[in-house]
Scaffold this active site. Structure first.
Site, PDB file in Angstrom:
ATOM      1  N   ASP A  34      18.916  65.909  95.729  1.00  0.00           N
ATOM      2  CA  ASP A  34      19.561  65.053  96.733  1.00  0.00           C
ATOM      3  C   ASP A  34      19.115  65.382  98.160  1.00  0.00           C
ATOM      4  O   ASP A  34      19.522  64.705  99.108  1.00  0.00           O
ATOM      5  CB  ASP A  34      21.092  65.121  96.616  1.00  0.00           C
ATOM      6  N   GLU A  38      20.438  83.056  97.469  1.00  0.00           N
ATOM      7  CA  GLU A  38      19.051  83.132  97.951  1.00  0.00           C
ATOM      8  C   GLU A  38      18.614  84.548  98.289  1.00  0.00           C
ATOM      9  O   GLU A  38      17.538  85.005  97.866  1.00  0.00           O
ATOM     10  CB  GLU A  38      18.857  82.222  99.173  1.00  0.00           C
TER      11      GLU A  38
END
Lengths: 344, 344
Positions: free
Chosen positions: A192, A279
């Site tokens: 997205d 991350e």
């Protein structure tokens, strides 16, 4: 194949044949052996020169026409034989069934299909692959891998387990994914987000170890970006948890394949060091340090460009449409799609 | 140009030269005139045949290499000289400054740039054009027109006035927009919707008068689509106001340019017949009836495909990011973008 090309070869080929027919047969007086005389040597040399000129002119005309009608791009004609030297971009996209998914994946496919030397790994959060996603990937004309793995207990939703399975796939099927390419770069691209094609061609393709860049509209602010001083990353211009070792969104970095293959790091079930964001744990577990970071997009001091935005698509209101004109209809009736493919 | 192409012409050209040098000079006994003897006629014919074979093989090899490395697409090589017969697709996109706009337009540009013979008219709701939008349009490589017209009093926001100004532009600058094309089709494509490339190549390009098709996620339901019986539109499968003459979303139809030029209809300041939605008023004002509608996408009874979705991008949360780590920072401080281009 040639029928559709302008400039005809055949007539001039006939020309060459006629020339052969122009030869005169004779017999030498001395030893009665056959010899052939051609009336005018200069004419013959002219014909040979014309033949050569014709070949060159034909090639130039053909290439010009192909170029003119965008069948050949001059800028692309280098280097044709070293394409396996171009690092392959491996994009990992976790996905799941939702009303906006086919729209999001369609837009992403339209973007990625502009990028040559790209392999798309799409991982479905489900026990089964979805037929219409597979068809979309086929239409993309990109080399792709489509895997279905349902998130296992303990892993958060939102693709952590799917990205882990993609890393495992890359490590176990490296040469299959590389398909002749000598090197690669791995990027986590959600379906997205919004991507400028230059993110791939200018940034990701050039990552030697770990590359970082700005991401628009993420972490509660306009731009999250590395804080770059004299070409080095000294911190992060982010609002949320700037003290993470790698305070970067999933869309904001790419890792060279050699780093991925030189480590067994994957996304775990949690990441305390990232205050829940995975991350920094992944990058730290791969043995990377801040000194390894290559920042991209800092050529200018002002008017720097954002090449990726962390966009989300609004969840649509879906009602039952059987009671036409009645906007207060109950929403628990089955969705009427009039024969159209729709994920809900 | 040739240096980069595989298969060398020059050595064989030298071969042709060597052949000429192989000729033997002689003098006829009869009239002392010069003649030339070539030792072996069969060898000469073989050489000529080899020359011809070489030309053909070279061309095949060159075209194969260009094809192999995607410099030439066989499917595109027809019909190269009748491109002005292909109807031009004219996409009208009203737009306005907002945080997600550059992301939305970037995605749309990535989609539209797959479509040949397309002219993009982008109309800014402002007194001035925006530099970064203009740059984005330049990068798209599409022919485009970029206009800035601020919505005038009486007109609702959301692009009505901008679409009207685009129709006026097309009527006043028809040949400039067509740029050699003999015909065109006009489509209203908003910058946050999601488009399958086939919407343009399979549907819009083929609209002779007015074409309609399904739109995903609009009007409070999964799919809005025409109700097609035996190839004719007998009504509309929509939840909201199905009794409109043209109960269709802005993304769900396209009009042949001849219809646009044959009428002076534009979007008014309101549309009572559309209960506020302007589509039916425009189509009715253009003199179109339900009988004129060409429905697209009804080849199959089930598993019909949606090629356009009425998507919206979530408005992002943007705070001040100066007070790092402080998620309760006041939101009235100026946005820190670290030198990056950002619309807010």
């Amino acid at each position: 194949m040639f029928d559709t090309l302008p400039g005809s070869i055949t007539p001039r080929m006939n020309g060459a044949k006629l020339e052969v027919e122009g030869w005169k047969r004779g017999v030498t007086e001395k030893n009665n052996s056959s010899f052939y005389v051609f009336g005018d040597m200069r004419k013959h040399q002219r014909n040979l020169r014309k033949n050569r000129l014709f070949i060159v002119v034909s090639l130039v005309v053909i290439l010009f026409v192909l170029y003119k009608f965008n069948y050949v791009s001059i800028s692309n004609i280098s280097p044709p034989f070293s394409s396996n030297k171009v690092p392959l971009i491996i994009v990992i996209t976790p996905t799941y069934k939702r009303p906006t998914r086919l729209a999001d994946l369609t837009r992403m496919s339209n973007t990625l299909s502009h990028v040559p030397h790209l392999h798309w790994i799409v991982v479905e959060d489900s026990h089964n692959k979805v037929k219409h996603v597979e068809k979309l990937l086929q239409r993309s004309t990109l080399p792709y891998t489509y895997i279905a793995v349902r998130t296992i207990p303990g892993y958060p939703k939102r693709g952590w387990y799917q990205r882990t399975m993609a890393l495992t796939h890359i490590r176990e099927h490296t040469s299959e994914v590389l398909n002749g390419h000598e090197n690669g770069v791995v990027y986590f691209g959600d379906d997205d987000n919004s991507y400028d094609v230059r993110l791939f061609t200018n940034y990701i393709r050039n990552v030697k170890k770990v590359g970082l860049w700005a991401v628009g509209m993420v972490g509660g602010t306009a731009v999250e970006s590395p804080d770059v001083v004299n070409g080095s990353v000294v911190g992060f211009k982010v609002k949320w948890n700037p003290n993470r070792k790698f305070a970067v969104d999933m869309a904001g970095f790419a890792i060279n394949l050699s780093v991925v293959l030189g480590s067994s790091a994957v996304f775990g079930t949690s990441c305390a060091r990232g205050a829940g964001a995975p991350e920094t744990c992944l990058l730290e577990d791969m043995g990377l340090t801040r000194g390894d970071i290559e920042p991209f997009g800092y050529d200018k001091k002002e008017e720097r460009e954002i090449l990726v935005w962390h966009t989300k698509t609004v969840k649509p209101t879906l009602g039952d449409n059987k009671s036409k004109g009645n906007s207060t209809a109950k929403n628990n009736a089955p969705l009427e799609t009039n024969g159209f493919i729709f994920e809900a």
